[in-house]
Design a protein around this motif. Sequence first.
Motif, PDB file in Angstrom:
ATOM      1  N   VAL A  42       0.859  -1.173   0.000  1.00  0.00           N
ATOM      2  CA  VAL A  42       0.000   0.000   0.000  1.00  0.00           C
ATOM      3  C   VAL A  42       0.901   1.230   0.000  1.00  0.00           C
ATOM      4  O   VAL A  42       1.754   1.381   0.875  1.00  0.00           O
ATOM      5  N   ASN A  43       0.745   2.095  -0.992  1.00  0.00           N
ATOM      6  CA  ASN A  43       1.419   3.386  -1.020  1.00  0.00           C
ATOM      7  C   ASN A  43       0.371   4.417  -0.629  1.00  0.00           C
ATOM      8  O   ASN A  43      -0.672   4.507  -1.277  1.00  0.00           O
ATOM      9  N   ILE A  44       0.648   5.174   0.421  1.00  0.00           N
ATOM     10  CA  ILE A  44      -0.365   6.073   0.955  1.00  0.00           C
ATOM     11  C   ILE A  44       0.237   7.446   1.219  1.00  0.00           C
ATOM     12  O   ILE A  44       1.345   7.569   1.732  1.00  0.00           O
ATOM     13  N   GLU A  45      -0.509   8.469   0.828  1.00  0.00           N
ATOM     14  CA  GLU A  45      -0.108   9.855   1.022  1.00  0.00           C
ATOM     15  C   GLU A  45      -1.066  10.480   2.029  1.00  0.00           C
ATOM     16  O   GLU A  45      -2.280  10.412   1.854  1.00  0.00           O
ATOM     17  N   PHE A  46      -0.500  11.079   3.082  1.00  0.00           N
ATOM     18  CA  PHE A  46      -1.357  11.590   4.155  1.00  0.00           C
ATOM     19  C   PHE A  46      -0.693  12.754   4.868  1.00  0.00           C
ATOM     20  O   PHE A  46       0.493  13.021   4.693  1.00  0.00           O
ATOM     21  N   GLU A  47      -1.494  13.430   5.678  1.00  0.00           N
ATOM     22  CA  GLU A  47      -0.992  14.509   6.523  1.00  0.00           C
ATOM     23  C   GLU A  47      -1.733  14.471   7.854  1.00  0.00           C
ATOM     24  O   GLU A  47      -2.722  13.755   8.004  1.00  0.00           O
ATOM     25  N   THR A  48      -1.272  15.247   8.808  1.00  0.00           N
ATOM     26  CA  THR A  48      -1.892  15.322  10.128  1.00  0.00           C
ATOM     27  C   THR A  48      -3.369  15.656   9.966  1.00  0.00           C
ATOM     28  O   THR A  48      -3.697  16.465   9.125  1.00  0.00           O
ATOM     29  N   PRO A  49      -4.251  15.005  10.689  1.00  0.00           N
ATOM     30  CA  PRO A  49      -4.059  14.265  11.934  1.00  0.00           C
ATOM     31  C   PRO A  49      -3.779  12.781  11.752  1.00  0.00           C
ATOM     32  O   PRO A  49      -3.575  12.078  12.732  1.00  0.00           O
ATOM     33  N   THR A  50      -3.781  12.272  10.547  1.00  0.00           N
ATOM     34  CA  THR A  50      -3.501  10.853  10.333  1.00  0.00           C
ATOM     35  C   THR A  50      -2.011  10.587  10.521  1.00  0.00           C
ATOM     36  O   THR A  50      -1.176  11.422  10.199  1.00  0.00           O
ATOM     37  N   ASN A  51      -1.684   9.399  11.050  1.00  0.00           N
ATOM     38  CA  ASN A  51      -0.283   8.992  11.159  1.00  0.00           C
ATOM     39  C   ASN A  51      -0.165   7.530  10.741  1.00  0.00           C
ATOM     40  O   ASN A  51      -1.164   6.840  10.545  1.00  0.00           O
ATOM     41  N   LEU A  52       1.067   7.070  10.602  1.00  0.00           N
ATOM     42  CA  LEU A  52       1.303   5.715  10.115  1.00  0.00           C
ATOM     43  C   LEU A  52       0.697   4.660  11.032  1.00  0.00           C
ATOM     44  O   LEU A  52       0.155   3.662  10.565  1.00  0.00           O
ATOM     45  N   ASN A  53       0.747   4.878  12.343  1.00  0.00           N
ATOM     46  CA  ASN A  53       0.163   3.910  13.278  1.00  0.00           C
ATOM     47  C   ASN A  53      -1.332   3.742  13.055  1.00  0.00           C
ATOM     48  O   ASN A  53      -1.853   2.622  13.070  1.00  0.00           O
ATOM     49  N   SER A  54      -2.046   4.847  12.858  1.00  0.00           N
ATOM     50  CA  SER A  54      -3.496   4.747  12.659  1.00  0.00           C
ATOM     51  C   SER A  54      -3.822   4.097  11.314  1.00  0.00           C
ATOM     52  O   SER A  54      -4.801   3.368  11.193  1.00  0.00           O
ATOM     53  N   ILE A  55      -2.979   4.330  10.314  1.00  0.00           N
ATOM     54  CA  ILE A  55      -3.179   3.692   9.001  1.00  0.00           C
ATOM     55  C   ILE A  55      -2.972   2.181   9.122  1.00  0.00           C
ATOM     56  O   ILE A  55      -3.778   1.393   8.629  1.00  0.00           O
ATOM     57  N   GLU A  56      -1.886   1.780   9.781  1.00  0.00           N
ATOM     58  CA  GLU A  56      -1.618   0.353   9.958  1.00  0.00           C
ATOM     59  C   GLU A  56      -2.719  -0.322  10.775  1.00  0.00           C
ATOM     60  O   GLU A  56      -3.102  -1.453  10.493  1.00  0.00           O
ATOM     61  N   LYS A  57      -3.241   0.369  11.787  1.00  0.00           N
ATOM     62  CA  LYS A  57      -4.341  -0.177  12.579  1.00  0.00           C
ATOM     63  C   LYS A  57      -5.586  -0.363  11.717  1.00  0.00           C
ATOM     64  O   LYS A  57      -6.281  -1.372  11.810  1.00  0.00           O
ATOM     65  N   GLU A  58      -5.867   0.586  10.844  1.00  0.00           N
ATOM     66  CA  GLU A  58      -7.030   0.505   9.957  1.00  0.00           C
ATOM     67  C   GLU A  58      -6.889  -0.692   9.011  1.00  0.00           C
ATOM     68  O   GLU A  58      -7.855  -1.426   8.764  1.00  0.00           O
ATOM     69  N   ILE A  59      -5.693  -0.905   8.482  1.00  0.00           N
ATOM     70  CA  ILE A  59      -5.432  -2.054   7.597  1.00  0.00           C
ATOM     71  C   ILE A  59      -5.637  -3.354   8.371  1.00  0.00           C
ATOM     72  O   ILE A  59      -6.300  -4.283   7.901  1.00  0.00           O
ATOM     73  N   TYR A  60      -5.085  -3.413   9.587  1.00  0.00           N
ATOM     74  CA  TYR A  60      -5.223  -4.601  10.437  1.00  0.00           C
ATOM     75  C   TYR A  60      -6.696  -4.850  10.772  1.00  0.00           C
ATOM     76  O   TYR A  60      -7.168  -5.994  10.715  1.00  0.00           O
ATOM     77  N   ASP A  61      -7.417  -3.778  11.125  1.00  0.00           N
ATOM     78  CA  ASP A  61      -8.835  -3.911  11.471  1.00  0.00           C
ATOM     79  C   ASP A  61      -9.666  -4.393  10.291  1.00  0.00           C
ATOM     80  O   ASP A  61     -10.749  -4.952  10.482  1.00  0.00           O
ATOM     81  N   ASP A  62      -9.174  -4.161   9.070  1.00  0.00           N
ATOM     82  CA  ASP A  62      -9.889  -4.622   7.877  1.00  0.00           C
ATOM     83  C   ASP A  62      -9.542  -6.083   7.548  1.00  0.00           C
ATOM     84  O   ASP A  62     -10.046  -6.632   6.577  1.00  0.00           O
ATOM     85  N   GLY A  63      -8.654  -6.695   8.351  1.00  0.00           N
ATOM     86  CA  GLY A  63      -8.398  -8.121   8.213  1.00  0.00           C
ATOM     87  C   GLY A  63      -7.093  -8.486   7.530  1.00  0.00           C
ATOM     88  O   GLY A  63      -6.893  -9.656   7.161  1.00  0.00           O
ATOM     89  N   TYR A  64      -6.171  -7.541   7.367  1.00  0.00           N
ATOM     90  CA  TYR A  64      -4.911  -7.820   6.691  1.00  0.00           C
ATOM     91  C   TYR A  64      -3.746  -7.666   7.650  1.00  0.00           C
ATOM     92  O   TYR A  64      -3.770  -6.826   8.550  1.00  0.00           O
ATOM     93  N   LYS A  65      -2.742  -8.480   7.470  1.00  0.00           N
ATOM     94  CA  LYS A  65      -1.561  -8.453   8.314  1.00  0.00           C
ATOM     95  C   LYS A  65      -0.594  -7.395   7.773  1.00  0.00           C
ATOM     96  O   LYS A  65      -0.307  -7.354   6.579  1.00  0.00           O
ATOM     97  N   VAL A  66      -0.094  -6.530   8.670  1.00  0.00           N
ATOM     98  CA  VAL A  66       0.892  -5.522   8.307  1.00  0.00           C
ATOM     99  C   VAL A  66       2.275  -6.120   8.544  1.00  0.00           C
ATOM    100  O   VAL A  66       2.558  -6.606   9.642  1.00  0.00           O
ATOM    101  N   LEU A  67       3.130  -6.099   7.531  1.00  0.00           N
ATOM    102  CA  LEU A  67       4.410  -6.808   7.614  1.00  0.00           C
ATOM    103  C   LEU A  67       5.597  -5.923   7.977  1.00  0.00           C
ATOM    104  O   LEU A  67       6.656  -6.435   8.281  1.00  0.00           O
ATOM    105  N   ASN A  68       5.474  -4.608   7.911  1.00  0.00           N
ATOM    106  CA  ASN A  68       6.678  -3.803   8.193  1.00  0.00           C
ATOM    107  C   ASN A  68       6.577  -3.013   9.462  1.00  0.00           C
ATOM    108  O   ASN A  68       5.652  -2.923  10.121  1.00  0.00           O
TER     109      ASN A  68
END
Length: 68
Positions: A42-68
């Motif tokens: 996933v290539n993602i472009e974002f700015e505050t208030p979003t951060n990488l942790n919240s993006i990874e949590k959203e991916i995980y909550d959707d049922g996918y394993k985050v590998l990095n």
Amino acid sequence: MTINKVKIDGLETQQQLEALKQRLLNMIGVSNVEIDLEQQQVNIEFETPTNLNSIEKEIYDDGYKVLN
């Protein structure tokens, strides 16, 4: 603006890809999402208030394993 790459596991179909992309695009601060089904990335472009942790949590909550 921050651009990050997130490696994931478990994404199998174009339908899953589109659903995940829409979920991420609905996050406040996310401006662009590109998902490579073959590379499971996933290539993602974002700015505050979003951060990488919240993006990874959203991916995980959707049922996918985050590998990095």
